[in-house]
Structures are given as structure tokens and as C-alpha cells.
Scaffold this active site. Structure first.
Site, PDB file in Angstrom:
ATOM      1  N   SER A 168       0.796  -1.223   0.000  1.00  0.00           N
ATOM      2  CA  SER A 168       0.000   0.000   0.000  1.00  0.00           C
ATOM      3  C   SER A 168       0.829   1.273   0.000  1.00  0.00           C
ATOM      4  O   SER A 168       0.384   2.293  -0.502  1.00  0.00           O
ATOM      5  CB  SER A 168      -0.960  -0.004   1.191  1.00  0.00           C
ATOM      6  OG  SER A 168      -0.264  -0.206   2.403  1.00  0.00           O
TER       7      SER A 168
ATOM      8  N   HIS B 232      -5.250  -3.265  -2.961  1.00  0.00           N
ATOM      9  CA  HIS B 232      -4.891  -2.292  -4.006  1.00  0.00           C
ATOM     10  C   HIS B 232      -4.821  -2.884  -5.405  1.00  0.00           C
ATOM     11  O   HIS B 232      -4.541  -2.167  -6.359  1.00  0.00           O
ATOM     12  CB  HIS B 232      -3.566  -1.610  -3.645  1.00  0.00           C
ATOM     13  CG  HIS B 232      -3.642  -0.868  -2.356  1.00  0.00           C
ATOM     14  ND1 HIS B 232      -4.114   0.419  -2.266  1.00  0.00           N
ATOM     15  CD2 HIS B 232      -3.374  -1.263  -1.093  1.00  0.00           C
ATOM     16  CE1 HIS B 232      -4.105   0.793  -1.002  1.00  0.00           C
ATOM     17  NE2 HIS B 232      -3.668  -0.211  -0.266  1.00  0.00           N
TER      18      HIS B 232
ATOM     19  N   LYS C  62     -11.735   0.884  -1.863  1.00  0.00           N
ATOM     20  CA  LYS C  62     -10.680   1.473  -2.690  1.00  0.00           C
ATOM     21  C   LYS C  62     -11.176   1.530  -4.134  1.00  0.00           C
ATOM     22  O   LYS C  62     -12.055   2.318  -4.423  1.00  0.00           O
ATOM     23  CB  LYS C  62      -9.383   0.723  -2.446  1.00  0.00           C
ATOM     24  CG  LYS C  62      -8.876   1.115  -1.046  1.00  0.00           C
ATOM     25  CD  LYS C  62      -7.786   0.309  -0.456  1.00  0.00           C
ATOM     26  CE  LYS C  62      -7.518   0.859   0.943  1.00  0.00           C
ATOM     27  NZ  LYS C  62      -6.836  -0.085   1.812  1.00  0.00           N
TER      28      LYS C  62
HETATM   29  C1  LIG Z   1      -6.765  -0.195   3.226  1.00  0.00           C
HETATM   30  C2  LIG Z   1      -6.194  -1.530   3.505  1.00  0.00           C
HETATM   31  C3  LIG Z   1      -6.788  -2.402   4.411  1.00  0.00           C
HETATM   32  C4  LIG Z   1      -7.951  -1.985   5.270  1.00  0.00           C
HETATM   33  O1  LIG Z   1      -9.126  -1.962   4.552  1.00  0.00           O
HETATM   34  P1  LIG Z   1     -10.316  -1.031   5.052  1.00  0.00           P
HETATM   35  O2  LIG Z   1     -11.497  -1.535   4.328  1.00  0.00           O
HETATM   36  O3  LIG Z   1      -9.935   0.359   4.714  1.00  0.00           O
HETATM   37  O4  LIG Z   1     -10.418  -1.244   6.540  1.00  0.00           O
HETATM   38  C5  LIG Z   1      -6.277  -3.672   4.527  1.00  0.00           C
HETATM   39  N1  LIG Z   1      -5.187  -4.050   3.839  1.00  0.00           N
HETATM   40  C6  LIG Z   1      -4.556  -3.226   2.988  1.00  0.00           C
HETATM   41  C7  LIG Z   1      -3.348  -3.700   2.256  1.00  0.00           C
HETATM   42  C8  LIG Z   1      -5.031  -1.932   2.802  1.00  0.00           C
HETATM   43  O5  LIG Z   1      -4.398  -1.096   1.995  1.00  0.00           O
END
Ligand SMILES: *Cc1c(COP(=O)(O)O)cnc(C)c1O
Length: 385
Positions: free
Chosen positions: A177, A205, A236
């Protein structure tokens, strides 16, 4: 306690680590209004520009009309609505795995899944740069928690070889990320076969962006195995909120019974699932969006010509510009902000000490002019700072 909290806050401020929330007065988009100012934003993970899509807004309005706004009870009581169920089936089919289960956020999914699948006597093998919630899930599970150097297949193999754990689970981000690079999942899967381990892939991602039609990194790498358990977030590229886990049916059936963040938590409203069903359809039909996104990423990488700061090796929407020093990263972010461009400065503990960076997040909602403006502003910052 209150005095020590204040001291800790003061210390963060002195070290350039105090984070500020911006107040947003517009939908999430490439052009936003934050703290009453208009900005061109490279901050969001809305990689396909779906967070403010008219079809999704209409889907949510319609679904709120016929399913209400609340889930009312946990899934195992009366909270499991047909919209949740339809979305789970749609997601499983889309990513090509036998079954899927929704969680209200990715954070909840990782904690719940790791906590349910492994425990005392088992072992987790985690990349050092994994997202924080995979670490939390690991600690929470009570399984032995082994971390290996970023993307280091040989280091992982040494750990697996030495492990006498009953169940072994490799848990990694698919696309990192804060780095934007991808995990060597084919090599990990081969190690799973060799050492009887399982592979938990957090594709927060990659989902929506990578793969033939946005299915994610596993599809992109053409990997299939009953040893794979996939997780992806829906806040996302999918543009809404939530997460799902997909894998063998026995895994999903077991999680429904035992993942505490699933069993003891109220699901997201059914209208959200209906919205996500529309979003997954847009993702599936989104080849043009992904082609545009890829062309923007290439243009950015080919045309940013910066000596002071280095772009990290990434082919994805996450394009980190490595600065190093916390205050310098902050100064660069602030300079861009004076030019009307928002890019977050990411500092420890989110990234290792000495690797503060600008995390530039490129979306299909950006235009080529947006990218050109960003490049010009970074070139000017290099002269000004
Ligand atoms: C954003 C993210 C999460 C958390 O997900 P949310 O739905 O925002 O709680 C978990 N793992 C990774 C790699 C992320 O980038």
C-alpha cells in the site's frame, strides 16, 4: 494518563509526525474541496473514480428505498439480507473462487480471518511491509508470528523449512500500500505446495485495477489453488466500503461460524451491498478505465525527471516518491498544497524510519492535464526547496 497522552502528542509534533485531518466538503474525486479550498487530489484510493459515480449513487438511493438504511442485527441473527448474499455470490464468481464472505471493512476481515484460521501451535509468515491490520490479525490470532524481509522468497523459505507449526499461513499484501510494488505470489504458492502451507493474499490495491477485468493480482498472475485465500477491500477501487474474503467453500463456511469480527458485528447496510453489486459490474466492464489509468501511470513515470527524490519501483496506481526525511517530505507536501495539489506525506510508523515519502495515488478519474500539472509542480518544488 492525560498528561502522558499530551506529552506523546507534543513529541509527535516536534518530530514532524503529528497528523492532521482535512475537512472535506465535496464528494471524493480528483478535484475536491478540503479545508474550504479547491484542490487537485492525488490522495485517494478510488483508483477507478467510482466513489462518486452516478450509477452507484442511484443504486444506493434505490436500495435504501427498498431495503432501508440499517442491517439491524448480526449476520447470524437476522442481518444477512439478500443484497449481502447476492454480492457474495457475485464476488466469488468474479474472482473465480468457490465462495466469498463479506466483512464490514478490510481491517475487520484481516483480524477476523487470521484469528479464526490459525491459533496457538500454528504459524503465520508475514512480509515486513504488510499493512498494519495483517500484523494486528497476526498478534490477535496467538499463532507464532514470523516476519520476513520485504518480498524475500529465500528468507521466507528458511522460516518455513524450520517451522514445526501444525498449520502454516503465509499472509501478504498483494500490492504494497505504501510502496506500490507487488508480491511474488507464484513463488509463495510454490512454497505452499512444498511446505504444506496456505496463502492469504490481501489484494486491497489490486482488486478492480489488476487482472483481466479487474479481478486482482491473483488473476493477473494466473494463479489458482485450493491453498489460496483472497481478501480484497471494497472501499478502494470499488469506490464504496467493506471487504470480502474468498476461497474454498469449507474455508468460508468455517469463517461464518468462527470469525469473531463477522459473528459479533453488525454487517454494513444491505443498500451498501446493492451499491457494491453495481460497482463490481462497472469494474468488470471497466477495461477502458483501466487502460486510461495505465496510460496515466506510464506518462507520469516517463516524464517525472527528479534528481533530489526518487520514484520507487512501482507499476501500479501507487507511485511513491521517496524523500527520506520526515520534515522534508512534509515540506514537499506543503509546497504542492500551496500550488493547489494534495499529495500526502507518509511518515513512520506507517513506513520504516528514514523512508518518508509522498504517496502519489493515480486514478482513472485523472486527466492527462492533471498528471502534467503534478509533474510541473514537483519539478518546481525541487528548485524551490
Ligand atoms: C486499506 C487496507 C486495508 C484496510 O481496509 P479497510 O477496508 O480500509 O479497513 C487492509 N489491507 C490493505 C493492504 C489496505 O491497503
Amino acid at each position: 494518563m492525560l498528561a502522558s497522552l499530551q506529552l506523546a502528542l507534543d513529541k509527535r509534533k516536534d518530530e514532524g509526525l503529528l497528523r492532521q485531518r482535512r475537512l472535506l466538503d465535496s464528494p471524493q474525486a480528483e478535484h475536491i474541496v478540503a479545508n474550504n479550498q479547491p484542490y487537485l487530489s492525488f490522495c485517494s484510493n478510488d483508483y477507478l473514480g467510482l466513489a462518486n459515480h452516478p450509477k452507484l449513487i442511484a443504486a444506493m438511493q434505490k436500495a435504501a428505498g427498498d431495503s432501508g438504511v440499517g442491517s439491524g442485527a448480526s449476520n447470524l441473527i437476522t442481518g444477512h439480507h439478500r443484497y449481502h448474499d447476492d454480492l457474495e455470490k457475485q464476488l466469488a464468481k468474479f474472482v473465480g473462487l468457490p465462495a466469498a464472505l463479506l466483512f464490514s471493512t478490510g481491517y475487520m476481515a484481516n483480524i477476523g480471518v487470521l484469528g479464526a484460521l490459525v491459533g496457538r501451535g500454528d504459524a503465520i509468515f508475514a512480509d515486513k511491509l504488510n499493512h498494519a491490520c495483517l500484523n494486528d490479525g497476526g498478534y490477535y490470532s496467538l499463532a507464532e508470528f514470523n516476519r520476513f524481509a520485504h518480498n524475500d522468497v529465500a528468507a521466507l523459505e528458511i522460516l518455513l523449512k524450520a517451522s514445526a507449526a501444525k498449520h502454516k499461513l503465509i499472509a501478504v499484501d498483494a500490492v504494497f500500500s505504501m510502496d506500490g510494488d507487488i508480491a511474488p505470489l507464484a513463488e509463495y504458492l510454490a512454497l505452499c505446495e512444498k511446505y504444506d502451507a496456505y496463502l492469504y493474499v490481501d489484494d486491497a490495491h489490486g482488486f478492480g485495477v489488476l487482472g483481466k477485468h479487474g479481478e486482482g493480482l491473483l488473476n493477473h498472475l494466473n494463479l489458482q489453488s485450493p491453498r489460496i485465500i483472497m481478501m480484497a477491500t471494497l472501499g478502494k477501487a470499488a469506490g464504496v466500503a467493506g471487504a470480502f474474503v474468498a476461497g474454498e467453500k469449507v474455508v468460508i463456511d468455517y469463517l461464518i461460524q468462527t470469525a469473531k469480527s463477522y459473528v459479533y458485528s453488525t454487517p454494513a447496510p444491505p443498500a451498501l451491498s446493492a451499491t457494491l453489486s453495481a460497482s463490481v459490474s462497472l469494474i468488470e466492464q471497466g477495461d477502458d478505465l483501466r487502460a486510461h489509468l495505465r496510460s496515466l501511470i506510464s506518462y507520469f513515470k516517463d516524464n517525472l525527471n527528479c534528481k533530489k527524490w526518487q520514484l520507487m519501483p512501482s507499476e501500479t496506481s501507487v507511485q511513491p516518491l521517496l524523500v527520506g526525511d520526515n520534515l522534508e517530505a512534509l515540506a514537499l507536501s506543503e509546497y504542492l498544497q500551496t500550488r493547489g495539489i494534495l499529495v500526502p506525506a507518509i511518515r513512520p510508523p506507517t513506513v520504516p524510519v528514514g523512508t518518508a515519502r509522498l504517496r502519489i495515488s493515480i486514478s482513472a478519474a485523472h486527466s492527462l492535464d492533471d498528471i502534467k500539472n503534478l509533474i510541473t509542480a514537483i519539478h518546481q518544488a525541487e528548485l524551490a526547496l
